[in-house]
Design a protein around this motif. Sequence first.
Motif, PDB file in Angstrom:
ATOM      1  N   LEU A 107      -2.727   7.566   4.327  1.00 50.33           N
ATOM      2  CA  LEU A 107      -1.853   8.478   2.785  1.00 50.33           C
ATOM      3  C   LEU A 107      -2.552   9.747   1.957  1.00 50.33           C
ATOM      4  N   TYR A 116      -6.362   8.935   1.518  1.00 48.87           N
ATOM      5  CA  TYR A 116      -7.923   8.904   1.244  1.00 48.87           C
ATOM      6  C   TYR A 116      -9.002   8.440   1.986  1.00 48.87           C
ATOM      7  N   GLU A 149      -7.882   2.051  -5.480  1.00 49.75           N
ATOM      8  CA  GLU A 149      -6.497   2.229  -4.995  1.00 49.75           C
ATOM      9  C   GLU A 149      -6.396   0.362  -3.808  1.00 49.75           C
ATOM     10  N   THR A 175       1.186  -1.338   0.062  1.00 48.01           N
ATOM     11  CA  THR A 175      -0.222   0.070   0.074  1.00 48.01           C
ATOM     12  C   THR A 175       1.203   1.332  -0.363  1.00 48.01           C
ATOM     13  N   ASP A 207       3.588   1.306  -1.364  1.00 42.99           N
ATOM     14  CA  ASP A 207       4.602   1.701  -2.729  1.00 42.99           C
ATOM     15  C   ASP A 207       3.544   2.527  -2.935  1.00 42.99           C
ATOM     16  N   LEU A 208       2.685   2.591  -3.088  1.00 44.46           N
ATOM     17  CA  LEU A 208       1.230   3.864  -4.640  1.00 44.46           C
ATOM     18  C   LEU A 208       1.468   4.665  -4.681  1.00 44.46           C
ATOM     19  N   GLN A 209       2.044   5.369  -2.770  1.00 41.15           N
ATOM     20  CA  GLN A 209       3.286   6.955  -3.699  1.00 41.15           C
ATOM     21  C   GLN A 209       4.454   6.509  -3.328  1.00 41.15           C
ATOM     22  N   ASP A 246       6.933   9.003  -2.294  1.00 45.99           N
ATOM     23  CA  ASP A 246       7.826   9.372  -1.550  1.00 45.99           C
ATOM     24  C   ASP A 246       7.591   8.704  -0.110  1.00 45.99           C
ATOM     25  N   SER A 247       6.591   7.473  -0.113  1.00 49.83           N
ATOM     26  CA  SER A 247       6.005   6.683   1.874  1.00 49.83           C
ATOM     27  C   SER A 247       6.201   5.347   1.231  1.00 49.83           C
ATOM     28  N   SER A 248       7.095   5.209   0.204  1.00 52.81           N
ATOM     29  CA  SER A 248       7.612   3.441   0.114  1.00 52.81           C
ATOM     30  C   SER A 248       9.051   3.423   1.573  1.00 52.81           C
TER      31      SER A 248
END
Length: 149
Positions: free
Chosen positions: A115, A117, A131, A23, A25-27, A29-31
């Motif tokens: 994130l 949502y 997502e 999840t 990994d969807l963004q 910069d958040s990985s």
Amino acid sequence: MINIDNQQDFLESALLERAARFTLDLQPDSSQADITIVLTDDRQLHELNREYLGVDAPTDVLSFPASETDPETGSAYLGDILISIPRAAEQAQAAGHPLEAEVQLLVVHGVLHLLGYDHAEAGEKARMWKEQAKVLERLGLGHIKIQDS
């Protein structure tokens, strides 16, 4: 780093970490962001739901965004996710899938909230569910759907 407070010996932390990582990994910069996942009970989620959201009822998952930076590592700390295992077990049984699948779904759902949502409005909900479906498919759980309350 994903910190899992797992008082439920039968649940593999690796499954939950994988769900959170996919999840995040969807963004991009958040990985590398840090989160905490706490597996708990209805009583604790009921108390937190009442205290922070004004809802006097238990729930399955709560997310508490932090959006902070760890002063020691410099990593982003996105926040905490708390999951009620008894509630997850009831939902899994009602939906006809394993508890492990339900908890992974709740991890995905909670991380999506961290994130940014949401599902309060129809458009936001459609975006979040899309997502969520992507991540569940990647986890091999494409047949699992979150239940609308």
